[in-house]
Design an enzyme around this catalytic site. Structure first.
Site, mmCIF file in Angstrom:
data_model
loop_
_atom_site.group_PDB
_atom_site.id
_atom_site.type_symbol
_atom_site.label_atom_id
_atom_site.label_comp_id
_atom_site.label_asym_id
_atom_site.label_seq_id
_atom_site.Cartn_x
_atom_site.Cartn_y
_atom_site.Cartn_z
ATOM 1 N N ASP A 166 0.828 -1.211 0.000
ATOM 2 C CA ASP A 166 0.000 0.000 0.000
ATOM 3 C C ASP A 166 0.862 1.260 0.000
ATOM 4 O O ASP A 166 0.676 2.163 -0.800
ATOM 5 C CB ASP A 166 -0.971 -0.004 1.191
ATOM 6 N N PHE B 6 0.737 11.771 7.225
ATOM 7 C CA PHE B 6 -0.042 10.557 7.448
ATOM 8 C C PHE B 6 -1.304 10.557 6.575
ATOM 9 O O PHE B 6 -2.000 11.556 6.489
ATOM 10 C CB PHE B 6 -0.421 10.450 8.921
HETATM 11 P P1 5GP Z 1 7.659 1.364 6.467
HETATM 12 O O1 5GP Z 1 8.189 0.068 6.951
HETATM 13 O O2 5GP Z 1 7.940 1.628 4.992
HETATM 14 O O3 5GP Z 1 8.078 2.506 7.342
HETATM 15 O O4 5GP Z 1 6.093 1.328 6.662
HETATM 16 C C1 5GP Z 1 5.268 0.588 5.844
HETATM 17 C C2 5GP Z 1 3.915 0.367 6.478
HETATM 18 O O5 5GP Z 1 3.588 1.391 7.435
HETATM 19 C C3 5GP Z 1 2.817 0.425 5.435
HETATM 20 O O6 5GP Z 1 2.591 -0.823 4.849
HETATM 21 C C4 5GP Z 1 1.630 0.929 6.219
HETATM 22 O O7 5GP Z 1 0.968 -0.151 6.822
HETATM 23 C C5 5GP Z 1 2.238 1.793 7.301
HETATM 24 N N1 5GP Z 1 2.197 3.237 6.950
HETATM 25 C C6 5GP Z 1 3.238 4.027 6.572
HETATM 26 N N2 5GP Z 1 2.832 5.284 6.328
HETATM 27 C C7 5GP Z 1 1.501 5.300 6.550
HETATM 28 C C8 5GP Z 1 0.485 6.329 6.446
HETATM 29 O O8 5GP Z 1 0.709 7.493 6.092
HETATM 30 N N3 5GP Z 1 -0.783 5.950 6.747
HETATM 31 C C9 5GP Z 1 -1.111 4.685 7.133
HETATM 32 N N4 5GP Z 1 -2.391 4.448 7.399
HETATM 33 N N5 5GP Z 1 -0.192 3.688 7.250
HETATM 34 C C10 5GP Z 1 1.094 4.004 6.950
#
Ligand code: 5GP
Length: 177
Positions: free
Chosen positions: A103, A155
């Protein structure tokens, strides 16, 4: 511009349903072209990518398999940094052409930590399709092969993405006000 409330926070419309659908179709078209005559295996990462995966899959014209796995690294609005696999990967990836469906890539830690586990199974190829990417937040090196939208480091909720469990059902993507 519509303002909505999810739990204690206000969010404003950032990407409309039409804009998202148009872009998801473009990504599917690119994949149809790149994998013409092939049969890739899509690995959709739950929970957030279920809507992206479902829509993208409907726009595919090539033969393709799909499976779903669950990795958890996010609680509330801040990444906890830990990657936990709670639904395992059952398919054998040896010699398969794999495309991961995510996502959103934020810090990149989730995928960066998870990729070695997939590569260990020796897929023929491994590509990543992410609907959203926050380039300013990305700390871990990752090559994203298909990206829907580059977005600012704010976010977002909607279209599968939640804020503490809510907002996944929204057809649009909303940004924190
Ligand atoms: P990363 O490991 O790249 O920091 O984070 C990935 C995961 O964090 C994504 O698959 C998602 O579930 C969550 N995530 C990161 N940014 C956002 C955001 O802006 N909104 C939401 N709802 N989830 C996020």
């Amino acid at each position: 511009m519509a303002i909505i409330n999810v739990h204690d926070k206000s969010f404003e419309t950032y990407l409309s349903e039409e804009t998202i659908q148009q872009r998801v179709k473009e990504l599917a078209d690119a994949i149809n072209e790149d994998y013409s005559g092939h049969r890739p295996l899509f690995i959709a990462i739950l929970n957030g990518s279920f809507m992206f995966a479902a829509d993208l899959f409907k726009y595919l014209t090539i033969e393709a398999d799909i499976c779903f796995i669950k990795l958890a690294s996010y609680k509330g609005m801040k990444s906890s940094g830990k990657v936990v696999t709670s639904i395992g990967l059952e398919d054998d990836l040896f010699d398969k052409e794999v495309i991961i469906l995510e996502d959103i890539v934020d810090t990149g830690k989730t995928l960066h930590n998870f990729l070695p586990k997939l590569l260990h199974q020796q897929p023929r190829s491994l590509k990543i399709a992410a609907l959203l990417h926050k380039p300013e937040a990305t700390e871990y090196p990752l090559t994203l092969d298909y990206v829907g939208f580059q977005i600012p480091n704010k976010f977002v909720v909607g279209y599968g993405l939640d804020y503490d469990g809510l907002g996944r059902n929204l057809k649009e993507i909303y940004q924190l006000v």
